[in-house]
Design a protein around this motif. Structure first.
Motif, PDB file in Angstrom:
ATOM      1  N   ASN A 371     -29.132 -11.837  49.806  1.00  0.00           N
ATOM      2  CA  ASN A 371     -29.055 -12.276  48.426  1.00  0.00           C
ATOM      3  C   ASN A 371     -30.321 -13.043  48.058  1.00  0.00           C
ATOM      4  O   ASN A 371     -30.774 -13.905  48.802  1.00  0.00           O
ATOM      5  N   HIS A 386     -26.105  -0.575  45.531  1.00  0.00           N
ATOM      6  CA  HIS A 386     -25.798  -0.853  44.131  1.00  0.00           C
ATOM      7  C   HIS A 386     -24.676  -1.872  43.971  1.00  0.00           C
ATOM      8  O   HIS A 386     -24.541  -2.479  42.906  1.00  0.00           O
ATOM      9  N   ARG A 389     -22.510  -8.448  47.211  1.00  0.00           N
ATOM     10  CA  ARG A 389     -21.847  -9.704  46.866  1.00  0.00           C
ATOM     11  C   ARG A 389     -22.091 -10.721  47.973  1.00  0.00           C
ATOM     12  O   ARG A 389     -22.084 -10.367  49.162  1.00  0.00           O
ATOM     13  N   PRO A 517     -18.985  -3.326  40.637  1.00  0.00           N
ATOM     14  CA  PRO A 517     -20.286  -3.824  40.164  1.00  0.00           C
ATOM     15  C   PRO A 517     -20.089  -5.047  39.271  1.00  0.00           C
ATOM     16  O   PRO A 517     -19.224  -5.070  38.388  1.00  0.00           O
ATOM     17  N   ALA A 518     -20.862  -6.071  39.488  1.00  0.00           N
ATOM     18  CA  ALA A 518     -20.731  -7.318  38.724  1.00  0.00           C
ATOM     19  C   ALA A 518     -21.507  -7.226  37.410  1.00  0.00           C
ATOM     20  O   ALA A 518     -22.431  -6.426  37.259  1.00  0.00           O
ATOM     21  N   ARG A 519     -21.107  -8.035  36.449  1.00  0.00           N
ATOM     22  CA  ARG A 519     -21.846  -8.130  35.195  1.00  0.00           C
ATOM     23  C   ARG A 519     -23.212  -8.744  35.448  1.00  0.00           C
ATOM     24  O   ARG A 519     -23.364  -9.609  36.293  1.00  0.00           O
ATOM     25  N   ARG A 520     -24.188  -8.290  34.721  1.00  0.00           N
ATOM     26  CA  ARG A 520     -25.559  -8.756  34.913  1.00  0.00           C
ATOM     27  C   ARG A 520     -25.787 -10.101  34.236  1.00  0.00           C
ATOM     28  O   ARG A 520     -25.163 -10.422  33.228  1.00  0.00           O
ATOM     29  N   GLY A 521     -26.720 -10.861  34.825  1.00  0.00           N
ATOM     30  CA  GLY A 521     -27.141 -12.112  34.213  1.00  0.00           C
ATOM     31  C   GLY A 521     -26.198 -13.264  34.489  1.00  0.00           C
ATOM     32  O   GLY A 521     -25.179 -13.133  35.163  1.00  0.00           O
ATOM     33  N   ARG A 522     -26.559 -14.414  33.902  1.00  0.00           N
ATOM     34  CA  ARG A 522     -25.761 -15.624  34.083  1.00  0.00           C
ATOM     35  C   ARG A 522     -24.495 -15.512  33.245  1.00  0.00           C
ATOM     36  O   ARG A 522     -24.529 -15.111  32.076  1.00  0.00           O
ATOM     37  N   TYR A 528     -23.333 -17.190  38.580  1.00  0.00           N
ATOM     38  CA  TYR A 528     -23.520 -15.749  38.705  1.00  0.00           C
ATOM     39  C   TYR A 528     -22.293 -15.073  39.342  1.00  0.00           C
ATOM     40  O   TYR A 528     -22.203 -13.858  39.358  1.00  0.00           O
ATOM     41  N   ASP A 530     -18.852 -13.476  39.692  1.00  0.00           N
ATOM     42  CA  ASP A 530     -17.992 -12.784  38.730  1.00  0.00           C
ATOM     43  C   ASP A 530     -16.671 -12.417  39.411  1.00  0.00           C
ATOM     44  O   ASP A 530     -16.567 -11.363  40.058  1.00  0.00           O
TER      45      ASP A 530
END
Length: 539
Positions: A371, A386, A389, A517-522, A528, A530
């Protein structure tokens, strides 16, 4: 043989090699080897004269190695190499059969000693002059006699063990963990009526009628004539059925089996026992491999093993029910369980969490894909990077869900069986009948009333029936890994007390962790992580 002299005494020096070997060190500590060496030292002094000194310059010894088995004897081979290099003039041994019992080995020994004029002296068989035809003939005759004696001894031992197997008797050897030195009495027993802790008698009880006193040298009950088999129990002199003493070796065998079935690792069991001061039957500390070896023994289920195969019921009390033992064996021999130091599970979700895109399991990301935040380790999909975590955040999320689930009022429902029960009695009956059929066919083959082709055709069905019944029993017991967590006063403490393997088993039992897949950005709140990108599919 070149001559050597002692500069201080002027005597001719005969450089002696002492070779000692014992096939089975029953006493321990190599005491048999020491006595052989002492006798060779005495022989060297007896051979020495004012003109010649027989001096032992090297001692070679192979402990617990048979000259007949064909297994390499390291020190014997090292001695031959030293003789070839001319480092010795004479070999001292307790007897010729300590050197070799194989004609092939003897001929090799002669090929080494004859051209170098190496002398051979023994404390019990005298002098062997391998430089003459007569001496070589005597050596060969002694070798033939020794081989004959060992072959006859092996035949007697095999016949004796065959008879003992037919009677379900203990073969002897190192004390089995969980049993007294007699190999029959569990270690340890207590009488619930009079509190006695010794003086128990072992009784075989017919499974068909419950009568005792039968099955002496046969599997047929004297009372009812049935061959359904027997069970073994221990009774106090007062007539009360004995019980296993709490926290004894005998109870720990079942404890270990239950832990393995619940997902615990062998190393964690070994570590726990070492902390509690539990020793192996030889007084040593435990390791995971030794726990595995102990649990795989058929004797724990009261099954006798003979010539590498199960040979029916043994005449001792079983420490485990056969279904539980076979289920534990199935877990321990599962290839997917076997690990090495290089691929052992070190994280909660490795090969357990599932990628929500490809359906593949997650693995610990390699070093160059950690990470990006502070270089913390991450899980990633095995197919592609892709879906990734952070290990600490995902594991903490999953653990919180586990603790919440086992703390709910309806958590007791997790203890209910999820599968249809296995017909244990039916499977055991099939096994007994299949074994009885195979025994009858073997007898027919032995007395000539059936040839090999007929035997193979007739025994095939019985073998398949036996294998099918064993497979059924191997799935009969599946310990519930959440036992101990449900209704615990402190679920978090109970969870932390579990080893990694048991924690993974709990997660696998309760849920499937799907990583999306996690949401992008803060995210709102400034972080971060999610949680909505992790789906827990409860089972």
């Amino acid at each position: 043989m070149s001559e050597h002299f002692d500069a201080t005494t002027g005597r001719r020096l005969v450089r002696c090699f002492t070779y000692a070997r014992i096939s089975e060190d029953r006493e321990g500590g190599g005491l048999g080897i020491e006595r052989q060496v002492e006798d060779c030292e005495t022989l060297a002094r007896q051979l020495s004269t004012p003109q010649v000194e027989y001096r032992i310059v090297r001692v070679f010894q192979d402990n617990d190695l048979s000259a007949y088995s064909g297994k390499p004897r390291p020190d014997y081979l090292a001695m031959l190499e030293a003789l070839k290099r001319g480092e010795g003039d004479c070999v001292l041994a307790w007897h010729t059969d300590r050197l070799h019992r194989s004609p092939m080995e003897l001929e090799e020994y002669i090929d080494v000693c004859e051209p170098r004029r190496v002398d051979t002296r023994t404390a019990r068989a005298g002098h062997l002059d391998l430089t003459t035809a007569t001496g070589r003939m005597i050596a060969r005759q002694l070798g033939v006699q020794a081989r004959y004696e060992v072959e006859r001894m092996i035949e007697r031992q095999r016949r004796k063990r065959d008879q003992m197997a037919q009677r379900g008797q203990y073969f002897g050897g190192r004390r089995p963990f969980g049993y007294e030195p007699d190999g029959i009495t569990p270690r340890a027993l207590l009488c619930p009526a009079c509190a006695a802790d010794d003086g128990f008698r072992t009784v075989r009880l017919c499974l068909a009628c419950g009568a005792s006193g039968g099955f002496a040298g046969t599997h047929e009950c004297r009372s009812c004539g049935q061959t359904e088999g027997f069970t073994v129990e221990c009774f106090c002199e007062c007539g009360t059925l004995a019980q296993l003493a709490p926290n004894s070796e005998a109870t720990r065998v079942e404890q270990a089996a239950d832990l393995v079935l619940a997902g615990a690792s062998l190393n964690s069991i070994a570590a726990r026992w070492n902390e509690e001061g539990v020793k192996t039957s030889t007084g040593a500390s435990w390791a995971g491999a030794e726990v595995r070896e102990m649990l795989l023994r058929p004797r724990n289920a009261g099954i006798l093993k003979h010539r590498g195969k199960e040979a029916g019921r043994g005449g001792w009390k079983a420490l485990l029910d056969e279904p539980k033992w076979r289920s534990a064996v199935a877990v321990l021999t599962d290839e997917s369980r076997r690990t090495t130091p290089g691929n052992a599970r070190r994280h909660l979700g490795s090969s357990l969490y599932v990628c929500g895109v490809h359906g593949a399991t997650m693995k610990l990301a390699s070093g160059n894909t950690m990470n990006h935040q502070r270089g913390l380790p991450s899980y990633s999909c095995r197919v592609s990077k892709h879906v990734m975590r952070r290990v600490d955040l995902l594991d903490a999320h999953v653990q919180a869900a586990v603790l919440d689930r086992v703390s709910r009022p309806d958590a007791v429902e997790l203890l209910a069986a999820r599968e249809e029960p296995v017909d244990v009695r039916g499977a055991q009956k099939d096994m007994r009948e299949a074994r009885a059929t195979l025994t009858q066919l073997a007898t027919a083959l032995g007395d000539g009333s059936m040839d090999m082709l007929e035997w193979r055709a007739a025994s095939g069905a019985a073998k398949k029936r036996l294998a099918a019944a064993e497979a059924v029993l191997a799935t009969a017991v599946r310990a519930n890994p959440v036992v101990g967590l449900v209704n615990a006063e402190d679920p978090e403490a109970a969870w932390n007390a579990l080893d990694l393997g048991r924690q993974r088993a709990v997660i696998d039992f309760l849920m499937t962790v799907v990583v999306l897949p996690a949401r992008r950005g803060r995210l709102p709140g400034g972080g971060y992580w999610d949680p909505e990108a992790v789906r827990l599919d409860w089972k």
